[in-house]
Motif scaffolding. Structure first.
Motif, mmCIF file in Angstrom:
data_model
loop_
_atom_site.group_PDB
_atom_site.id
_atom_site.type_symbol
_atom_site.label_atom_id
_atom_site.label_comp_id
_atom_site.label_asym_id
_atom_site.label_seq_id
_atom_site.Cartn_x
_atom_site.Cartn_y
_atom_site.Cartn_z
ATOM 1 N N GLN A 67 55.769 5.089 -87.116
ATOM 2 C CA GLN A 67 54.742 4.653 -88.070
ATOM 3 C C GLN A 67 55.367 3.995 -89.294
ATOM 4 O OE1 GLN A 67 52.682 8.389 -88.495
ATOM 5 N NE2 GLN A 67 51.217 7.908 -86.865
ATOM 6 N N LYS A 68 56.483 4.552 -89.755
ATOM 7 C CA LYS A 68 57.163 3.979 -90.921
ATOM 8 C C LYS A 68 57.705 2.593 -90.624
ATOM 9 C CE LYS A 68 58.495 8.239 -93.284
ATOM 10 N NZ LYS A 68 59.568 9.228 -93.514
ATOM 11 N N LEU A 69 58.334 2.428 -89.464
ATOM 12 C CA LEU A 69 58.918 1.134 -89.107
ATOM 13 C C LEU A 69 57.839 0.072 -88.875
ATOM 14 C CD1 LEU A 69 61.832 2.289 -86.782
ATOM 15 C CD2 LEU A 69 62.065 1.131 -88.978
ATOM 16 N N GLU A 70 56.720 0.481 -88.279
ATOM 17 C CA GLU A 70 55.611 -0.463 -88.083
ATOM 18 C C GLU A 70 55.142 -1.029 -89.422
ATOM 19 O OE1 GLU A 70 52.299 1.003 -85.809
ATOM 20 O OE2 GLU A 70 53.554 1.450 -84.072
ATOM 21 N N LYS A 71 55.002 -0.150 -90.413
ATOM 22 C CA LYS A 71 54.541 -0.590 -91.739
ATOM 23 C C LYS A 71 55.604 -1.413 -92.450
ATOM 24 C CE LYS A 71 51.369 3.249 -92.544
ATOM 25 N NZ LYS A 71 51.235 4.569 -93.180
ATOM 26 N N MET A 72 56.852 -0.947 -92.395
ATOM 27 C CA MET A 72 57.944 -1.609 -93.108
ATOM 28 C C MET A 72 58.126 -3.056 -92.671
ATOM 29 S SD MET A 72 60.663 1.562 -93.061
ATOM 30 C CE MET A 72 62.104 0.516 -92.958
ATOM 31 N N TYR A 73 58.054 -3.288 -91.362
ATOM 32 C CA TYR A 73 58.363 -4.619 -90.832
ATOM 33 C C TYR A 73 57.155 -5.315 -90.191
ATOM 34 C CZ TYR A 73 63.194 -3.391 -91.746
ATOM 35 O OH TYR A 73 64.370 -3.021 -92.371
ATOM 36 N N GLU A 74 55.960 -4.755 -90.425
ATOM 37 C CA GLU A 74 54.713 -5.350 -89.911
ATOM 38 C C GLU A 74 54.806 -5.651 -88.417
ATOM 39 O OE1 GLU A 74 53.837 -8.694 -92.387
ATOM 40 O OE2 GLU A 74 53.508 -7.465 -94.161
ATOM 41 N N LEU A 75 55.213 -4.648 -87.661
ATOM 42 C CA LEU A 75 55.381 -4.787 -86.214
ATOM 43 C C LEU A 75 54.100 -4.400 -85.483
ATOM 44 C CD1 LEU A 75 58.928 -3.193 -86.123
ATOM 45 C CD2 LEU A 75 58.427 -5.567 -85.524
ATOM 46 N N ASP A 76 53.902 -4.974 -84.311
ATOM 47 C CA ASP A 76 52.734 -4.619 -83.500
ATOM 48 C C ASP A 76 52.901 -3.235 -82.881
ATOM 49 O OD1 ASP A 76 51.713 -7.096 -84.053
ATOM 50 O OD2 ASP A 76 52.406 -8.001 -82.187
ATOM 51 N N GLY A 77 54.135 -2.851 -82.634
ATOM 52 C CA GLY A 77 54.376 -1.541 -82.035
ATOM 53 C C GLY A 77 55.837 -1.147 -82.137
ATOM 54 N N VAL A 78 56.070 0.155 -82.219
ATOM 55 C CA VAL A 78 57.438 0.696 -82.250
ATOM 56 C C VAL A 78 57.480 1.921 -81.345
ATOM 57 C CG1 VAL A 78 59.266 1.730 -83.668
ATOM 58 C CG2 VAL A 78 57.842 -0.073 -84.628
ATOM 59 N N MET A 79 58.529 2.020 -80.544
ATOM 60 C CA MET A 79 58.760 3.226 -79.754
ATOM 61 C C MET A 79 60.155 3.729 -80.099
ATOM 62 S SD MET A 79 57.105 2.370 -76.053
ATOM 63 C CE MET A 79 56.956 4.088 -75.629
ATOM 64 N N VAL A 80 60.208 4.940 -80.634
ATOM 65 C CA VAL A 80 61.493 5.550 -80.994
ATOM 66 C C VAL A 80 61.835 6.582 -79.930
ATOM 67 C CG1 VAL A 80 62.730 6.948 -82.686
ATOM 68 C CG2 VAL A 80 61.189 5.137 -83.462
ATOM 69 N N VAL A 81 63.032 6.438 -79.366
ATOM 70 C CA VAL A 81 63.458 7.285 -78.250
ATOM 71 C C VAL A 81 64.426 8.348 -78.759
ATOM 72 C CG1 VAL A 81 64.540 7.284 -75.965
ATOM 73 C CG2 VAL A 81 63.248 5.279 -76.740
ATOM 74 N N SER A 82 64.080 9.603 -78.499
ATOM 75 C CA SER A 82 64.962 10.701 -78.914
ATOM 76 C C SER A 82 66.177 10.749 -77.982
ATOM 77 C CB SER A 82 64.198 12.029 -78.860
ATOM 78 O OG SER A 82 65.055 13.079 -79.249
ATOM 79 N N THR A 83 67.378 10.604 -78.563
ATOM 80 C CA THR A 83 68.600 10.598 -77.750
ATOM 81 C C THR A 83 69.570 11.698 -78.190
ATOM 82 O OG1 THR A 83 69.572 8.940 -79.223
ATOM 83 C CG2 THR A 83 68.453 8.122 -77.252
ATOM 84 N N ALA A 84 69.076 12.656 -78.962
ATOM 85 C CA ALA A 84 69.940 13.737 -79.458
ATOM 86 C C ALA A 84 70.575 14.489 -78.285
ATOM 87 C CB ALA A 84 69.130 14.698 -80.313
ATOM 88 N N GLY A 85 71.882 14.660 -78.361
ATOM 89 C CA GLY A 85 72.594 15.418 -77.335
ATOM 90 C C GLY A 85 73.007 14.608 -76.126
ATOM 91 N N TYR A 86 72.599 13.328 -76.080
ATOM 92 C CA TYR A 86 72.968 12.493 -74.931
ATOM 93 C C TYR A 86 74.309 11.793 -75.164
ATOM 94 C CZ TYR A 86 68.239 12.794 -72.953
ATOM 95 O OH TYR A 86 67.063 13.236 -72.395
ATOM 96 N N GLU A 87 75.093 11.673 -74.097
ATOM 97 C CA GLU A 87 76.277 10.816 -74.133
ATOM 98 C C GLU A 87 75.791 9.370 -74.240
ATOM 99 O OE1 GLU A 87 79.643 11.658 -73.936
ATOM 100 O OE2 GLU A 87 78.854 13.657 -74.310
ATOM 101 N N PRO A 88 76.633 8.441 -74.779
ATOM 102 C CA PRO A 88 76.191 7.043 -74.953
ATOM 103 C C PRO A 88 75.572 6.411 -73.705
ATOM 104 C CG PRO A 88 78.287 7.369 -76.055
ATOM 105 C CD PRO A 88 77.984 8.651 -75.340
ATOM 106 N N VAL A 89 76.169 6.663 -72.537
ATOM 107 C CA VAL A 89 75.645 6.067 -71.297
ATOM 108 C C VAL A 89 74.241 6.584 -71.004
ATOM 109 C CG1 VAL A 89 75.955 5.919 -68.786
ATOM 110 C CG2 VAL A 89 77.926 5.658 -70.297
#
Length: 315
Positions: A67-89
Motif C-alpha cells: 500500500q505504501k509503495l502504490e501511493k509513493m510511486y502512483e503504481l497500479d499494483g504492487v505485490m511484495v513477496v516474503s523471502t525471509a529465510g530463503y537462500e538467494p536461489v
C-alpha cells in the motif's frame, strides 16, 4: 464514563461476535434489540479500547509495504513477496512463482505480450503453469542472439513462455547490442526486425526487470559490458537499465553510445505500453529500482520484501 452495565453488555456482545462466531443478527435476536444496536455496541467497544483487533499473519507486513509503495510511486499494483529465510536461489524462485500467478490471472484481455530478458524473467517462466492461451502472441522487446547464456535471451524466453501458454511468438533476429551505429541502422531497418519492433511497440502488456550495471550484472556476465563500458556509464550517471537501456538517478534515459547500439524498444516506447510489469529483487538494485520508479516506467511492481522495505525507508 461507561457504567458497569454498559461495559458488561459490550464485553458480552464482543465475546459472542469475535470468539463464538455469532452473527450480529443472532446476537440482536438473543438480546431483543435491532442489529444496528449491536453494530454500534461493537464499534463503541473498539473506541473504548475494550476490543483491540490484530491481524496475526506475516502477510500484514507485506500488504502494508504494498500500500505504501502504490501511493509513493502512483503504481497500479504492487505485490511484495516474503523471502525471509530463503537462500538467494529460492528467493528468486518465490518471486518467479508470485509473478507467474499474477501474469496468469491478469491476461484475460491481452492479445500481445512483450517480454524483455534476464534471470528474474527466466524464474517467472520456469514457474509459469502450462495452460492454453492461444489468443495471446508473445513478442521479444529487445534483441536476443548470442552463444553465451542463451537461455536468458529474450527470444528464448519468448519461445519458452509461448510453449507454456501453448501459443505463438515472434523472434527478434538480432543481438541486444551491436558494435556500431551503422550496423544498428541497417538491422532495425531490415524488414523482419522492423516488423517485430513495431509489434513490440503495440503490445498490451510487457514483462521487464531492472538491472544494476555495476553489481551482479547479467549484461557484464554474458559479455555485453566491458570494464571500460562500466567506467563510461558511471561517468554518464547511469544507475540502472531496463531492457538494456540505461537511465540516470532521475529515471531519464542517458545519452550514451551504448544506448544508441541497442536493438529493441527505447525507454519512452516501453513507458507507452499500457501495462509494464516490473519483476525485481535484490537490495543491491535499490538505486536502480528507485530510479526506474521515478522515471515512471513501471505500472505494476513485483518485489521481494527486503528491497520493498528499503525502498520505503529511502523515500
Amino acid at each position: 464514563m461507561l457504567s458497569w452495565e454498559e461495559r458488561r453488555l459490550m464485553v458480552k456482545v464482543a465475546k459472542l461476535y469475535y470468539f463464538e462466531g455469532w452473527t450480529q443478527a443472532q446476537i440482536a435476536e438473543k438480546n431483543n434489540v435491532s442489529r444496528p444496536v449491536i453494530s454500534k455496541l461493537l464499534n463503541n467497544a473498539k473506541k473504548e479500547g475494550l476490543v483491540e483487533i490484530y491481524i496475526k499473519d506475516e502477510t500484514v507486513h507485506t500488504v502494508d509495504l504494498e500500500q505504501k509503495l502504490e501511493k509513493m510511486y502512483e503504481l497500479d499494483g504492487v505485490m511484495v513477496v516474503s523471502t525471509a529465510g530463503y537462500e538467494p536461489v529460492m528467493a528468486k524462485r518465490q518471486l518467479g512463482k508470485t509473478a507467474a500467478a499474477y501474469v496468469s490471472k491478469n491476461i484475460q484481455d491481452v492479445s500481445n505480450l512483450g517480454i524483455s530478458w534476464g534471470t528474474t524473467l527466466l524464474s517467472l517462466i520456469e514457474e509459469y503453469p502450462y495452460e492454453r492461451r492461444d489468443n495471446i502472441h508473445i513478442v521479444p522487446i529487445v534483441g536476443g542472439m548470442g552463444t553465451k547464456d542463451v537461455h536468458l535471451h529474450s527470444n528464448q524466453l519468448a519461445f519458452h513462455l509461448a510453449q507454456k501458454m501453448n501459443t505463438s511468438c515472434s523472434y527478434l533476429y538480432a543481438p541486444a547490442m551491436v558494435e556500431t551505429d551503422d550496423l544498428k541502422e541497417r538491422l532495425v531497418n531490415s524488414k523482419d526486425i522492423s516488423h517485430v519492433l513495431e509489434k513490440g511497440r503495440n503490445v498490451d502488456i510487457a514483462l521487464v526487470s531492472v538491472g544494476n550495471p555495476y553489481k551482479s550484472s547479467t549484461m557484464e556476465k554474458i559479455g555485453y559490458l566491458q570494464e571500460s563500458d562500466l567506467t563510461s556509464l558511471s561517468k554518464a550517471g547511469a544507475v540502472g537499465d531496463i531492457s538494456s537501456r540505461f537511465f540516470d538517478a532521475a529515471g531519464e534515459e542517458i545519452d550514451h553510445p551504448l544506448n544508441n547500439q541497442v536493438i529493441g524498444l527505447n525507454l519512452e516506447e516501453i513507458k507507452n505500453i499500457p501495462q509494464v510489469v516490473g519483476i525485481v529483487e535484490g537490495s543491491y538494485k535499490l538505486d536502480s529500482i528507485e530510479a526506474a520508479l521515478r522515471g515512471g516506467y513501471l505500472d505494476v511492481l513485483i518485489i521481494d520484501d527486503q528491497t520493498a522495505q528499503a525502498l520505503v525507508q529511502e523515500y
